[in-house]
Design an enzyme around this catalytic site. Sequence first.
Site, short mmCIF file in Angstrom:
data_model
loop_
_atom_site.label_atom_id
_atom_site.label_comp_id
_atom_site.label_asym_id
_atom_site.label_seq_id
_atom_site.Cartn_x
_atom_site.Cartn_y
_atom_site.Cartn_z
N HIS A 122 0.87 -1.18 0.00
CA HIS A 122 0.00 0.00 0.00
C HIS A 122 0.90 1.24 0.00
CE1 HIS A 122 -2.72 3.00 1.84
NE2 HIS A 122 -3.73 2.22 1.51
N ASP A 199 3.43 -4.43 7.69
CA ASP A 199 2.18 -3.67 7.61
C ASP A 199 1.04 -4.67 7.86
OD1 ASP A 199 -0.15 -2.46 6.86
OD2 ASP A 199 0.61 -1.65 4.97
N GLN A 202 -4.25 -5.14 7.11
CA GLN A 202 -5.31 -6.05 6.65
C GLN A 202 -5.27 -7.37 7.42
OE1 GLN A 202 -7.73 -5.30 4.48
NE2 GLN A 202 -6.93 -3.34 3.78
N LYS A 225 -10.09 -0.20 10.45
CA LYS A 225 -10.37 -1.44 9.70
C LYS A 225 -10.71 -2.58 10.67
CE LYS A 225 -6.96 -0.24 6.18
NZ LYS A 225 -7.67 0.40 5.08
N CYS A 364 -4.67 2.63 -3.64
CA CYS A 364 -3.39 3.08 -3.04
C CYS A 364 -2.32 2.02 -3.22
CB CYS A 364 -3.55 3.41 -1.56
SG CYS A 364 -4.66 4.78 -1.26
N1 PLP Z 1 -1.65 -0.62 4.53
C1 PLP Z 1 -2.64 -1.34 4.00
C2 PLP Z 1 -2.36 -2.73 3.51
C3 PLP Z 1 -3.93 -0.80 3.92
O1 PLP Z 1 -4.91 -1.51 3.36
C4 PLP Z 1 -4.14 0.52 4.40
C5 PLP Z 1 -5.48 1.16 4.29
O2 PLP Z 1 -6.12 1.12 3.27
C6 PLP Z 1 -3.07 1.21 4.96
C7 PLP Z 1 -1.84 0.62 5.00
C8 PLP Z 1 -3.24 2.61 5.50
O3 PLP Z 1 -4.01 2.60 6.64
P1 PLP Z 1 -4.54 3.97 7.26
O4 PLP Z 1 -5.04 4.80 6.13
O5 PLP Z 1 -5.59 3.54 8.19
O6 PLP Z 1 -3.39 4.61 7.95
#
Ligand code: PLP
Length: 406
Positions: A122, A199, A202, A225, A364
Amino acid sequence: MYDIDKIRGDFPILSREVNGKPLVYLDNGASAQKPQVVIDAVTRGYAEEYANVHRGLHFLSNLATEKYEAVRGITARFLGAKDEDEIVFTSGTTEGINLVSYAWAAPRLEAGDEIILSVAEHHANIVPWHFLRERQGVVLKWVDLTSEDEIDPQAVLDAITPKTKLIALTHMSNVLGTVVDVKSVVDGAREKGVPVLVDGSQASVHMPVNVDEIGADFYAITGHKLYGPSGSGAIHIKKSRMAEMRPFLGGGDMIRDVGRDVVTYNDPPMKFEAGTPGIVQQIGMGAALEYMMGLGMEKVAAHERRLRDYARDRLNGLNWLNVQGKSSGKGAIFSFTLEGAAHAHDISTVLDKKGVAVRAGHHCAQPLMDHLGVTATCRASFGLYNTEAEVDALVDALELCHELFA
Ligand code: PLP
């Protein structure tokens, strides 16, 4: 027993209609809906228990501090971390990864040092590293997906050179649902002395996670999430890494003493939490994590595996639908395009008319879109309250798209 009717009853929004149709919420990968216990915790937090934390000696401040700090222990329990002082509160994964980039990586990485990433990351796990590339000449090394659209831990380890200073990897792709064997990466990287950031945005939502077992140096999660409020989150950081980190944001709470010519800092984790935090948001996240632990993450994962298998069979039955990603070891997240000219946004608009909420765009994850050879997809991402009947509703709505756009 996984009582899906009762669970759905816990989420008030699921009984509403959208465009005159029952809501079928399949945009959990972007953000999940909130159970009543979270809504109640947030309401109570403001209506009965609100004051600033860590500051006052009055009743409400002590109560709010107690409630807020209790979430550190809840988060540690949820993540399988023995030491709650290794939990730093953040506003979400984006802040957690930026914290590591600014506080740990920036002071120690030099021009030519390497960070290994996968193409499935992401942007939250890409852009903070681009900053180091732009500002300090750090080199980003990309690991491609296998022919099965998976991340091979060995390929990640093979990319390590004497210049490698960090591996930053997702635990589950937000586009394909592919699960990455991060433990094998961490085990192999440790032998070579390379720290690993995972990360977990998910993965932590869909399967039991034990950060102590995985052993990563940094493991980031995001509350919204996890059925909690937006603006909540945490990152688990090993104590040994915390000791190497300089502060990130400066301000109240993260200091011990401030003078005209001198400043000393609080001990971690407070050292990394500056200013008034998302007090009620974190309290809401605590309620969400308790809720998920109450259901049992093994049971949540088993329910979502059943949904995944059912959805995969039904979607694969639509021979005009291009379902992206061949991995079988994946979560219940499906990205697809429709044969012909229909853009992902058009598909999601038609689905919305049927009450089916999905996401359309690059999610993203533009390097992954490049790898897949598309600019955008539609994504149906399932959560702990979704049902097989909702998979059917998605398929019915897609059939309408096919009729309209074929
Ligand atoms: N990493 C992954 C795999 C995600 O799906 C997301 C959110 O869509 C993020 C990072 C970013 O999370 P946040 O926008 O809650 O900081």
